[in-house]
Design a protein around this motif. Structure first.
Motif, PDB file in Angstrom:
ATOM      1  N   ALA A 197       4.304  50.561 108.461  1.00 12.10           N
ATOM      2  CA  ALA A 197       4.428  51.898 109.056  1.00 12.10           C
ATOM      3  C   ALA A 197       4.385  51.809 110.575  1.00 12.10           C
ATOM      4  CB  ALA A 197       3.304  52.794 108.550  1.00 12.10           C
ATOM      5  N   ASN A 198       4.890  52.822 111.238  1.00 10.42           N
ATOM      6  CA  ASN A 198       4.856  52.848 112.692  1.00 10.42           C
ATOM      7  C   ASN A 198       3.408  52.858 113.192  1.00 10.42           C
ATOM      8  OD1 ASN A 198       7.684  53.006 112.851  1.00 10.42           O
ATOM      9  ND2 ASN A 198       7.642  55.240 112.723  1.00 10.42           N
ATOM     10  N   PRO A 199       3.130  52.145 114.294  1.00  6.44           N
ATOM     11  CA  PRO A 199       1.763  52.130 114.825  1.00  6.44           C
ATOM     12  C   PRO A 199       1.261  53.535 115.135  1.00  6.44           C
ATOM     13  CG  PRO A 199       3.101  50.440 115.878  1.00  6.44           C
ATOM     14  CD  PRO A 199       4.043  51.276 115.066  1.00  6.44           C
ATOM     15  N   GLY A 200       0.019  53.790 114.768  1.00 10.12           N
ATOM     16  CA  GLY A 200      -0.586  55.085 115.052  1.00 10.12           C
ATOM     17  C   GLY A 200      -0.369  56.143 114.000  1.00 10.12           C
ATOM     18  N   THR A 201       0.491  55.866 112.990  1.00 14.65           N
ATOM     19  CA  THR A 201       0.708  56.842 111.927  1.00 14.65           C
ATOM     20  C   THR A 201      -0.337  56.660 110.833  1.00 14.65           C
ATOM     21  OG1 THR A 201       2.266  55.345 110.805  1.00 14.65           O
ATOM     22  CG2 THR A 201       3.189  56.969 112.336  1.00 14.65           C
ATOM     23  N   ASP A 202      -0.543  57.715 110.052  1.00  9.72           N
ATOM     24  CA  ASP A 202      -1.481  57.673 108.932  1.00  9.72           C
ATOM     25  C   ASP A 202      -0.781  56.998 107.755  1.00  9.72           C
ATOM     26  OD1 ASP A 202      -3.382  58.054 107.003  1.00  9.72           O
ATOM     27  OD2 ASP A 202      -3.559  60.226 107.262  1.00  9.72           O
ATOM     28  N   ASP A 203      -1.089  55.734 107.515  1.00 13.11           N
ATOM     29  CA  ASP A 203      -0.312  54.940 106.562  1.00 13.11           C
ATOM     30  C   ASP A 203      -0.986  54.734 105.210  1.00 13.11           C
ATOM     31  OD1 ASP A 203      -2.325  53.238 107.299  1.00 13.11           O
ATOM     32  OD2 ASP A 203      -1.027  51.628 108.021  1.00 13.11           O
ATOM     33  N   ASP A 204      -2.077  55.461 104.907  1.00 14.44           N
ATOM     34  CA  ASP A 204      -2.684  55.317 103.586  1.00 14.44           C
ATOM     35  C   ASP A 204      -3.335  56.635 103.176  1.00 14.44           C
ATOM     36  OD1 ASP A 204      -4.851  55.160 105.413  1.00 14.44           O
ATOM     37  OD2 ASP A 204      -6.057  54.147 103.897  1.00 14.44           O
ATOM     38  N   GLY A 205      -3.613  56.753 101.879  1.00 16.38           N
ATOM     39  CA  GLY A 205      -4.236  57.974 101.387  1.00 16.38           C
ATOM     40  C   GLY A 205      -4.680  57.831  99.945  1.00 16.38           C
ATOM     41  N   TRP A 206      -5.621  58.682  99.546  1.00 15.36           N
ATOM     42  CA  TRP A 206      -6.118  58.731  98.173  1.00 15.36           C
ATOM     43  C   TRP A 206      -5.432  59.858  97.412  1.00 15.36           C
ATOM     44  CZ3 TRP A 206      -9.126  55.419  95.518  1.00 15.36           C
ATOM     45  CH2 TRP A 206      -9.862  54.477  96.244  1.00 15.36           C
ATOM     46  N   GLU A 207      -5.250  59.629  96.100  1.00 13.31           N
ATOM     47  CA  GLU A 207      -4.656  60.637  95.225  1.00 13.31           C
ATOM     48  C   GLU A 207      -5.407  60.620  93.897  1.00 13.31           C
ATOM     49  OE1 GLU A 207      -0.327  60.982  93.152  1.00 13.31           O
ATOM     50  OE2 GLU A 207      -0.321  60.926  95.351  1.00 13.31           O
ATOM     51  N   PHE A 208      -5.820  61.798  93.426  1.00 14.03           N
ATOM     52  CA  PHE A 208      -6.580  61.910  92.184  1.00 14.03           C
ATOM     53  C   PHE A 208      -5.783  62.758  91.194  1.00 14.03           C
ATOM     54  CE2 PHE A 208      -9.488  61.382  95.725  1.00 14.03           C
ATOM     55  CZ  PHE A 208     -10.265  60.310  95.288  1.00 14.03           C
ATOM     56  N   THR A 209      -5.666  62.262  89.963  1.00 21.04           N
ATOM     57  CA  THR A 209      -4.830  62.911  88.950  1.00 21.04           C
ATOM     58  C   THR A 209      -5.620  63.143  87.672  1.00 21.04           C
ATOM     59  OG1 THR A 209      -2.855  61.811  89.820  1.00 21.04           O
ATOM     60  CG2 THR A 209      -2.703  62.733  87.593  1.00 21.04           C
ATOM     61  N   ALA A 210      -5.448  64.338  87.088  1.00 20.99           N
ATOM     62  CA  ALA A 210      -6.019  64.656  85.777  1.00 20.99           C
ATOM     63  C   ALA A 210      -4.904  65.212  84.903  1.00 20.99           C
ATOM     64  CB  ALA A 210      -7.152  65.662  85.911  1.00 20.99           C
ATOM     65  N   ASP A 211      -4.578  64.512  83.814  1.00 23.01           N
ATOM     66  CA  ASP A 211      -3.583  64.963  82.847  1.00 23.01           C
ATOM     67  C   ASP A 211      -4.276  65.371  81.554  1.00 23.01           C
ATOM     68  OD1 ASP A 211      -1.486  64.440  84.551  1.00 23.01           O
ATOM     69  OD2 ASP A 211      -0.975  62.516  83.637  1.00 23.01           O
ATOM     70  N   VAL A 212      -3.850  66.489  81.000  1.00 18.41           N
ATOM     71  CA  VAL A 212      -4.305  66.937  79.679  1.00 18.41           C
ATOM     72  C   VAL A 212      -3.065  67.057  78.811  1.00 18.41           C
ATOM     73  CG1 VAL A 212      -5.526  68.693  78.365  1.00 18.41           C
ATOM     74  CG2 VAL A 212      -6.212  68.209  80.731  1.00 18.41           C
ATOM     75  N   LYS A 213      -3.003  66.270  77.710  1.00 20.06           N
ATOM     76  CA  LYS A 213      -1.787  66.195  76.897  1.00 20.06           C
ATOM     77  C   LYS A 213      -2.088  66.503  75.429  1.00 20.06           C
ATOM     78  CE  LYS A 213      -1.239  62.017  78.551  1.00 20.06           C
ATOM     79  NZ  LYS A 213      -0.713  60.655  78.785  1.00 20.06           N
ATOM     80  N   ARG A 214      -1.075  67.062  74.753  1.00 20.41           N
ATOM     81  CA  ARG A 214      -1.207  67.342  73.325  1.00 20.41           C
ATOM     82  C   ARG A 214       0.171  67.263  72.688  1.00 20.41           C
ATOM     83  NH1 ARG A 214      -4.949  70.237  70.011  1.00 20.41           N
ATOM     84  NH2 ARG A 214      -4.385  69.687  67.864  1.00 20.41           N
ATOM     85  N   SER A 215       0.262  66.606  71.548  1.00 21.15           N
ATOM     86  CA  SER A 215       1.511  66.517  70.797  1.00 21.15           C
ATOM     87  C   SER A 215       1.286  67.034  69.380  1.00 21.15           C
ATOM     88  CB  SER A 215       2.016  65.071  70.741  1.00 21.15           C
ATOM     89  OG  SER A 215       2.345  64.598  72.029  1.00 21.15           O
ATOM     90  N   ILE A 216       2.226  67.835  68.903  1.00 19.40           N
ATOM     91  CA  ILE A 216       2.203  68.338  67.531  1.00 19.40           C
ATOM     92  C   ILE A 216       3.597  68.155  66.964  1.00 19.40           C
ATOM     93  CG2 ILE A 216       1.800  70.314  66.025  1.00 19.40           C
ATOM     94  CD1 ILE A 216      -0.053  71.459  68.142  1.00 19.40           C
ATOM     95  N   GLY A 217       3.761  67.204  66.062  1.00 20.77           N
ATOM     96  CA  GLY A 217       5.078  66.903  65.549  1.00 20.77           C
ATOM     97  C   GLY A 217       5.991  66.446  66.662  1.00 20.77           C
ATOM     98  N   PRO A 218       7.206  66.994  66.739  1.00 25.47           N
ATOM     99  CA  PRO A 218       8.132  66.580  67.807  1.00 25.47           C
ATOM    100  C   PRO A 218       7.850  67.246  69.156  1.00 25.47           C
ATOM    101  CG  PRO A 218       9.173  68.218  66.436  1.00 25.47           C
ATOM    102  CD  PRO A 218       7.843  67.919  65.783  1.00 25.47           C
ATOM    103  N   ALA A 219       6.932  68.233  69.183  1.00 27.94           N
ATOM    104  CA  ALA A 219       6.649  68.967  70.417  1.00 27.94           C
ATOM    105  C   ALA A 219       5.501  68.333  71.188  1.00 27.94           C
ATOM    106  CB  ALA A 219       6.318  70.425  70.098  1.00 27.94           C
ATOM    107  N   SER A 220       5.573  68.395  72.513  1.00 30.65           N
ATOM    108  CA  SER A 220       4.512  67.860  73.357  1.00 30.65           C
ATOM    109  C   SER A 220       4.348  68.747  74.582  1.00 30.65           C
ATOM    110  CB  SER A 220       4.815  66.427  73.797  1.00 30.65           C
ATOM    111  OG  SER A 220       5.995  66.380  74.585  1.00 30.65           O
ATOM    112  N   ARG A 261       2.019  68.896  78.568  1.00 31.76           N
ATOM    113  CA  ARG A 261       1.111  68.237  79.506  1.00 31.76           C
ATOM    114  C   ARG A 261       0.820  69.167  80.678  1.00 31.76           C
ATOM    115  NH1 ARG A 261       3.297  63.433  83.132  1.00 31.76           N
ATOM    116  NH2 ARG A 261       4.041  65.236  84.341  1.00 31.76           N
ATOM    117  N   LEU A 262      -0.471  69.293  80.991  1.00 32.61           N
ATOM    118  CA  LEU A 262      -0.902  69.984  82.196  1.00 32.61           C
ATOM    119  C   LEU A 262      -1.386  68.926  83.171  1.00 32.61           C
ATOM    120  CD1 LEU A 262      -1.659  72.528  83.830  1.00 32.61           C
ATOM    121  CD2 LEU A 262      -3.899  72.448  82.692  1.00 32.61           C
TER     122      LEU A 262
END
Length: 233
Positions: free
Chosen positions: A115-138, A140-141
């Protein structure tokens, strides 16, 4: 850019070689899986990370024997405001099941290489997935949050709901709508819909349409039909 793409493709072939070496898992030490691919645009949260250009990506995943805990190193080519053309990441997460719902809770740290000098070149990311499948249907939030993203963007949130339908054991259709709100950047609503098709047990093709309600003249937010191919081992 050519140097970055060459490095990324070389990393992909290394992942394939490592995958082939994992012919028999070692009981008690978890399992490794590997995947890589490319597409005509790098879309994340319905916005382009490659300014509408093609990209390549690769990742490896170690999963505990129970499937509860996992660690994932990954890379993808980008075109960022930081001047970087390669993003690498390391994530760790858990996959519990609660009341019939599958959860995926993940913390990920991302870096922009060269990355260019002086730029913010990193970061944290937090993910929460809630999934459910019933037969062929699925369904996800997905809930995502970063306290301080890369570049000039500071904190952001992303909330998205996806629905899917398995027409066959090879063909699946999904559609998603999401909302992203960002400090020091654009707030927008995005959506996508498309199909994935399993060409073989290790190769999958995808075609998907993306759009947002942000500036259509900006390639980061403009609508696009994206085609991709992925390989997994």
């Amino acid at each position: 850019m050519i140097r970055i793409l060459s490095s990324a493709l070389a990393a992909s072939f290394l992942l394939v070689g490592a995958a082939q070496a994992q012919e028999a898992p070692s009981p008690g030490y978890g399992d490794w899986s590997f995947s890589f691919g490319g597409a005509t645009d790098n879309r994340s949260k319905d916005a382009s990370k490659s300014q509408g250009d093609a990209f390549v990506w690769g990742e490896a995943e170690w999963e505990s024997d129970s499937g509860f805990f996992y660690v994932t190193p990954a890379f993808e080519t980008i075109k960022a405001s930081t001047g970087s053309e390669l993003e690498v990441a390391l994530a760790a997460g858990i996959r519990p099941e609660v009341a019939g719902f599958d959860l995926d809770l993940k913390a990920e740290h991302k870096w922009h290489v060269d990355a260019n000098p002086g730029t913010d070149d990193d970061g944290w990311e937090f993910t929460a997935d809630v999934k459910r499948s019933i037969g062929p249907a699925s369904a996800r939030l997905r809930l995502q949050y970063s306290p301080d993203s890369t570049g000039s963007t500071e904190a952001w949130t992303w909330v998205a709901l996806r629905g899917g339908w398995d027409f066959t054991d090879k063909l699946t259709a999904t559609a998603e709508v999401g909302r992203r709100e960002q400090d020091n950047s654009v707030d927008y609503t995005g959506w996508n819909a498309g199909f994935t098709y399993a060409l073989t047990s290790h190769i999958e093709a995808e075609v998907r349409y993306y759009d947002t309600d942000a500036d259509p003249n900006n390639p980061q937010y403009a609508d696009a039909v994206v085609a991709g191919l992925s390989f997994s081992f």
